[in-house]
Design a protein around this motif. Structure first.
Motif, PDB file in Angstrom:
ATOM      1  N   PRO A  18       0.817  -1.208   0.000  1.00 11.76           N
ATOM      2  CA  PRO A  18       0.000   0.000   0.000  1.00 11.76           C
ATOM      3  C   PRO A  18       0.856   1.265   0.000  1.00 11.76           C
ATOM      4  CG  PRO A  18      -0.179  -1.142   2.107  1.00 11.76           C
ATOM      5  CD  PRO A  18       0.635  -1.999   1.209  1.00 11.76           C
ATOM      6  N   THR A  19       0.343   2.291  -0.670  1.00 12.79           N
ATOM      7  CA  THR A  19       1.040   3.572  -0.700  1.00 12.79           C
ATOM      8  C   THR A  19       0.857   4.276   0.645  1.00 12.79           C
ATOM      9  OG1 THR A  19      -0.897   4.772  -1.504  1.00 12.79           O
ATOM     10  CG2 THR A  19       0.567   3.801  -3.171  1.00 12.79           C
ATOM     11  N   ASP A  56      -0.558   7.123   1.160  1.00  8.50           N
ATOM     12  CA  ASP A  56      -1.929   7.642   1.232  1.00  8.50           C
ATOM     13  C   ASP A  56      -2.931   6.539   1.576  1.00  8.50           C
ATOM     14  OD1 ASP A  56      -1.068  10.188   0.612  1.00  8.50           O
ATOM     15  OD2 ASP A  56      -1.461   9.970  -1.547  1.00  8.50           O
ATOM     16  N   GLN A  57      -2.770   5.364   0.981  1.00  2.85           N
ATOM     17  CA  GLN A  57      -3.667   4.252   1.295  1.00  2.85           C
ATOM     18  C   GLN A  57      -3.533   3.833   2.756  1.00  2.85           C
ATOM     19  OE1 GLN A  57      -2.297   1.471  -1.641  1.00  2.85           O
ATOM     20  NE2 GLN A  57      -3.984   1.920  -3.052  1.00  2.85           N
ATOM     21  N   GLU A  58      -2.300   3.793   3.249  1.00  5.73           N
ATOM     22  CA  GLU A  58      -2.080   3.409   4.647  1.00  5.73           C
ATOM     23  C   GLU A  58      -2.665   4.453   5.593  1.00  5.73           C
ATOM     24  OE1 GLU A  58      -1.284   0.628   7.270  1.00  5.73           O
ATOM     25  OE2 GLU A  58      -0.868   0.377   5.143  1.00  5.73           O
ATOM     26  N   ALA A  76      -5.268   6.343   4.950  1.00  3.59           N
ATOM     27  CA  ALA A  76      -6.719   6.151   4.914  1.00  3.59           C
ATOM     28  C   ALA A  76      -7.127   4.963   5.775  1.00  3.59           C
ATOM     29  CB  ALA A  76      -7.181   5.951   3.473  1.00  3.59           C
ATOM     30  N   ARG A  77      -6.354   3.884   5.725  1.00  7.11           N
ATOM     31  CA  ARG A  77      -6.657   2.722   6.569  1.00  7.11           C
ATOM     32  C   ARG A  77      -6.541   3.070   8.047  1.00  7.11           C
ATOM     33  NH1 ARG A  77      -3.409  -2.287   3.694  1.00  7.11           N
ATOM     34  NH2 ARG A  77      -4.658  -2.368   1.804  1.00  7.11           N
ATOM     35  N   ASP A  78      -5.508   3.836   8.404  1.00  4.33           N
ATOM     36  CA  ASP A  78      -5.346   4.260   9.796  1.00  4.33           C
ATOM     37  C   ASP A  78      -6.524   5.097  10.249  1.00  4.33           C
ATOM     38  OD1 ASP A  78      -2.959   2.924  10.069  1.00  4.33           O
ATOM     39  OD2 ASP A  78      -1.710   4.700   9.687  1.00  4.33           O
TER      40      ASP A  78
END
Length: 89
Positions: A41-42, A44-46, A48-50
């Motif tokens: 994951p990038t 930004d994706q990480e 968003a997950r956080d």
């Protein structure tokens, strides 16, 4: 290539793990084309997950607090109203 360890096939009864055995096993799976690559994951994706995880944690905390208030009020024969919790936030 990044490979998820959970997606690797392990032979039944293979309990002893060494780097040499793992290397041979990975090479064999790679040669047979049985390795499933995964995407890292990038940032930004990480992030968003956080954010989603933090929101779920807050929601769970709110539900536990609401249940605790409701149980406390019920034990003292009081009526629990949602408006009383909204005043706290």
């Amino acid at each position: 290539m990044v490979v998820a360890p959970s997606k690797l096939q392990r032979p039944a009864g293979d309990r002893v793990k060494t780097d040499a055995k793992d290397a041979i096993h990975l090479a064999r799976l790679l040669r047979l084309g049985e390795v499933t690559p995964v995407a890292v994951p990038t940032v930004d994706q990480e992030a968003a997950r956080d954010l989603v995880r933090a929101r779920e944690d807050c929601r769970g905390d709110l539900m536990r607090a609401r249940t605790g208030c409701r149980n406390c009020c019920c034990a003292r024969d009081r009526l629990f109203r949602r408006a009383s919790l909204d005043a706290l936030s």
